[in-house]
Design a protein around this motif. Structure first.
Motif, short mmCIF file in Angstrom:
data_model
loop_
_atom_site.label_atom_id
_atom_site.label_comp_id
_atom_site.label_asym_id
_atom_site.label_seq_id
_atom_site.Cartn_x
_atom_site.Cartn_y
_atom_site.Cartn_z
N HIS A 79 85.66 -5.64 28.82
CA HIS A 79 86.24 -6.02 30.10
C HIS A 79 86.16 -7.51 30.37
CE1 HIS A 79 86.84 -1.86 31.61
NE2 HIS A 79 85.85 -1.61 30.79
N GLY A 80 85.40 -8.24 29.64
CA GLY A 80 85.37 -9.66 29.89
C GLY A 80 83.98 -10.22 29.98
N TYR A 81 83.94 -11.49 30.40
CA TYR A 81 82.71 -12.25 30.44
C TYR A 81 81.77 -11.70 31.51
CZ TYR A 81 79.83 -16.46 30.09
OH TYR A 81 78.80 -17.35 29.88
N LEU A 82 80.51 -11.47 31.13
CA LEU A 82 79.46 -11.00 32.03
C LEU A 82 79.78 -9.63 32.65
CD1 LEU A 82 78.40 -14.25 33.92
CD2 LEU A 82 77.04 -12.95 32.29
N ASP A 83 80.62 -8.86 32.00
CA ASP A 83 80.93 -7.52 32.51
C ASP A 83 79.89 -6.55 31.96
OD1 ASP A 83 82.14 -4.89 32.89
OD2 ASP A 83 83.95 -6.02 33.38
N PRO A 84 79.27 -5.75 32.82
CA PRO A 84 78.24 -4.81 32.34
C PRO A 84 78.80 -3.66 31.50
CG PRO A 84 78.68 -4.44 34.66
CD PRO A 84 79.43 -5.68 34.28
N ARG A 85 80.12 -3.54 31.41
CA ARG A 85 80.74 -2.51 30.57
C ARG A 85 81.16 -3.06 29.21
NH1 ARG A 85 85.03 -1.55 35.22
NH2 ARG A 85 84.86 -3.82 35.00
N ALA A 86 81.06 -4.38 29.02
CA ALA A 86 81.54 -5.01 27.80
C ALA A 86 80.42 -5.10 26.77
CB ALA A 86 82.08 -6.42 28.10
N ALA A 87 80.73 -4.63 25.55
CA ALA A 87 79.74 -4.66 24.48
C ALA A 87 79.91 -5.85 23.55
CB ALA A 87 79.83 -3.37 23.65
N ASP A 88 80.85 -6.75 23.81
CA ASP A 88 81.04 -7.92 22.96
C ASP A 88 79.94 -8.94 23.25
OD1 ASP A 88 82.33 -9.98 25.04
OD2 ASP A 88 83.18 -7.99 25.37
N PRO A 89 79.83 -10.00 22.44
CA PRO A 89 78.71 -10.94 22.61
C PRO A 89 78.61 -11.57 23.99
CG PRO A 89 79.77 -11.28 20.48
CD PRO A 89 80.61 -10.29 21.21
N PHE A 90 79.75 -11.71 24.68
CA PHE A 90 79.72 -12.39 25.98
C PHE A 90 79.75 -11.39 27.15
CE2 PHE A 90 81.60 -15.38 22.97
CZ PHE A 90 80.72 -16.43 23.11
N GLY A 91 79.59 -10.12 26.86
CA GLY A 91 79.44 -9.14 27.92
C GLY A 91 77.98 -8.96 28.29
N SER A 92 77.73 -8.00 29.19
CA SER A 92 76.36 -7.76 29.68
C SER A 92 76.00 -6.29 29.65
CB SER A 92 76.21 -8.31 31.11
OG SER A 92 76.45 -9.70 31.14
N ARG A 93 76.57 -5.56 28.72
CA ARG A 93 76.30 -4.13 28.65
C ARG A 93 74.84 -3.85 28.27
NH1 ARG A 93 79.85 0.25 25.17
NH2 ARG A 93 78.70 2.11 25.80
N ALA A 94 74.26 -4.71 27.46
CA ALA A 94 72.88 -4.46 27.01
C ALA A 94 71.90 -4.46 28.17
CB ALA A 94 72.49 -5.52 25.97
N VAL A 95 72.00 -5.45 29.04
CA VAL A 95 71.06 -5.49 30.17
C VAL A 95 71.33 -4.33 31.13
CG1 VAL A 95 72.48 -7.04 31.58
CG2 VAL A 95 70.01 -7.00 31.89
N ALA A 96 72.61 -3.92 31.28
CA ALA A 96 72.91 -2.79 32.15
C ALA A 96 72.32 -1.50 31.59
CB ALA A 96 74.42 -2.65 32.31
N GLU A 97 72.35 -1.33 30.28
CA GLU A 97 71.76 -0.13 29.67
C GLU A 97 70.24 -0.13 29.83
OE1 GLU A 97 73.20 2.50 28.39
OE2 GLU A 97 75.20 1.73 28.87
N LEU A 98 69.61 -1.31 29.67
CA LEU A 98 68.16 -1.37 29.86
C LEU A 98 67.77 -1.06 31.31
CD1 LEU A 98 67.30 -4.54 27.72
CD2 LEU A 98 66.90 -2.13 27.14
N LEU A 99 68.57 -1.56 32.24
CA LEU A 99 68.29 -1.24 33.65
C LEU A 99 68.48 0.25 33.92
CD1 LEU A 99 70.06 -4.29 35.32
CD2 LEU A 99 67.61 -3.83 35.33
N LYS A 100 69.46 0.85 33.29
CA LYS A 100 69.70 2.29 33.47
C LYS A 100 68.51 3.10 32.99
CE LYS A 100 72.99 5.91 32.20
NZ LYS A 100 74.25 6.22 31.46
N GLU A 101 67.90 2.68 31.86
CA GLU A 101 66.73 3.38 31.36
C GLU A 101 65.55 3.29 32.33
OE1 GLU A 101 65.87 1.75 27.57
OE2 GLU A 101 67.68 2.56 26.60
N ARG A 102 65.54 2.26 33.15
CA ARG A 102 64.47 2.07 34.13
C ARG A 102 64.83 2.63 35.50
NH1 ARG A 102 64.12 -1.15 30.15
NH2 ARG A 102 62.19 -2.18 29.50
#
Length: 430
Positions: A79-102
């Motif tokens: 979805h783009g830069y800093l998007d929590p749904r984007a898995a590309d290098p410039f997305g933020s899906r990783a931090v969103a998944e970690l937050l979901k686990e917490r």
């Protein structure tokens, strides 16, 4: 003299009378019998060609549909830069998944009104691009900061938006690219340690109770300010690197991001849309390249289509290999081919071409009979003396007969054919 052995070589009988030349060639019964299988074979080849084209088009359609489907599925995760749904290098899906686990629920919004309505004491409101907001949108977000009682995180706000979103804070310049130490007592910073907060902006403020962390050049890159009467706070982060997928695992980035965004059970991730953009600061379409206008995921679809087209071209390309014999669908007698060629010459009034063919064929046969090398068969100095030596009776101009000019009319062409036939017959019998 018999007709020339070359099917393309017309004889004296190849020049029919004028009425005969004007008649359409309807064909003899033998020709009709030969043409019927020829038409059937041509029809079969045409049907096979159509089937091959259909199969190729079907394969291309299937590949195109697959590529479009993959692009559509892929575009759902890019979805783009800093998007929590984007898995590309410039997305933020990783931090969103970690937050979901917490146990932190992430909600993505694209307008300031949605962000303000979702903000509350149990939420963290993340504004990914404050400088994109227009004046009206900044007022809406500022009201939410004052009244929500939750946490607001502003990523890299500049002086353009600081005056409205965080009065009393100013930018102090650009931060270095190093990864500074916390340099403060903020629990989130001390537990995270060194983090990738450089490469962005630094801030300065005279507000009381402000916590300044990760200094670069004497100015902090992270500010935490208490806001509102209900215990909320505002976090100003000069760089967004700690939220990107490509750098989340570096240093203490993941720990700092989780603590800044996970302090409340709900996270409102605000991605400002074009509708929220300030016309004076929004990126212009004129500044964007062609590739910037292509939706995410379609570049991979185009690449897949190119690879599929290349593979199809290799599959269908002609391959060079040894010659193989092929059974012809029909056999045509040489006399019929000669007659047909002669009719074409007659229709086109091509006496020059007919005379050339007659003389060329006669010269080659005479050279074989007389032992003249094939390379000299068309050389008057080599062939004419050899022919004259085999002739008896009255002298004749062999050179004019074998290498002469074009006949002036059909009668002269017929006479030429007769003379060539007589010459070859005399050489054979001598």
């Amino acid at each position: 003299m018999t007709g020339p052995t070359d099917p393309a070589t017309p004889t004296a009988t190849s020049a029919p009378s004028a009425p005969e030349a004007r008649e359409p060639v309807t064909g003899t019964p033998d020709q009709a019998t030969a043409l019927a299988p020829a038409d059937g074979a041509a029809r079969t080849r045409r049907i096979r060609r159509i089937r091959r084209i259909r199969r190729a088009l079907t394969a291309v359609a299937v590949l195109a549909a697959g590529a479009i489907a993959m692009a559509a599925l892929d575009s759902g995760t890019r979805h783009g830069y800093l998007d929590p749904r984007a898995a590309d290098p410039f997305g933020s899906r990783a931090v969103a998944e970690l937050l979901k686990e917490r146990g932190v629920t992430t909600r993505v919004v694209t307008t300031a009104r949605e962000a303000a309505d979702a903000a509350g004491p149990r939420t963290t409101l993340l504004v990914t691009d404050p400088d994109r907001l227009g004046a009206t949108q900044r007022d809406v977000i500022r009201s939410a900061i004052d009244l929500s009682g939750g946490r607001t995180v502003l990523l890299a706000p500049s002086s353009h938006s600081l005056s409205d979103l965080s009065p009393g804070v100013h930018t102090a310049g650009d931060a270095g690219t190093n990864r500074p130490d916390p340099g403060c007592t903020l629990p989130a910073a001390t537990s995270a340690g060194r983090a990738d907060t450089g490469g962005g902006l630094t801030y300065t403020t005279a507000l009381p109770r402000a916590t300044a962390c990760y200094p670069s050049g004497g100015h902090p890159t992270l500010l935490v300010l208490p806001t509102g009467p209900t215990g909320g706070d505002t976090v100003l982060l000069g760089s967004d690197a700690i939220l990107l997928n490509e750098s989340l695992a570096d240093e203490g980035n993941a720990s700092l991001a989780l603590q800044l965004l996970g302090s409340r059970p709900d996270l409102v991730w605000y991605l400002p849309s074009l509708a929220d953009s300030d016309p004076d600061t929004a990126p212009s379409e004129e500044d964007q390249g062609l590739l910037d206008l292509i939706p995410a995921g379609w570049s991979w679809a185009l690449l897949q289509l190119f690879v599929a087209a290349a593979l199809a071209a290799l599959w269908r390309a002609r391959r060079l290999g040894p010659l193989v014999t092929e059974k012809l669908p029909v056999v045509i007698r040489a006399s019929e081919a000669t007659e047909g060629r002669a009719r074409l010459y007659r229709k086109a009034d091509a006496r020059d071409r007919a005379a050339t063919v007659l003389r060329t064929a006669t010269r080659e046969r005479l050279a074989t009979l007389l032992g003249v090398p094939h390379t000299q068969a068309h050389d008057p100095a080599a062939l004419a003396p050899a022919v004259s030596a085999r002739l008896t009776g009255e002298p004749r101009d062999v050179t004019a007969l074998l290498f002469g000019t074009t006949p002036s009319d059909d009668a002269a062409l017929v006479a030429l054919a007769d003379h060539l036939d007589a010459l070859e017959r005399e050489v054979r019998t001598s």
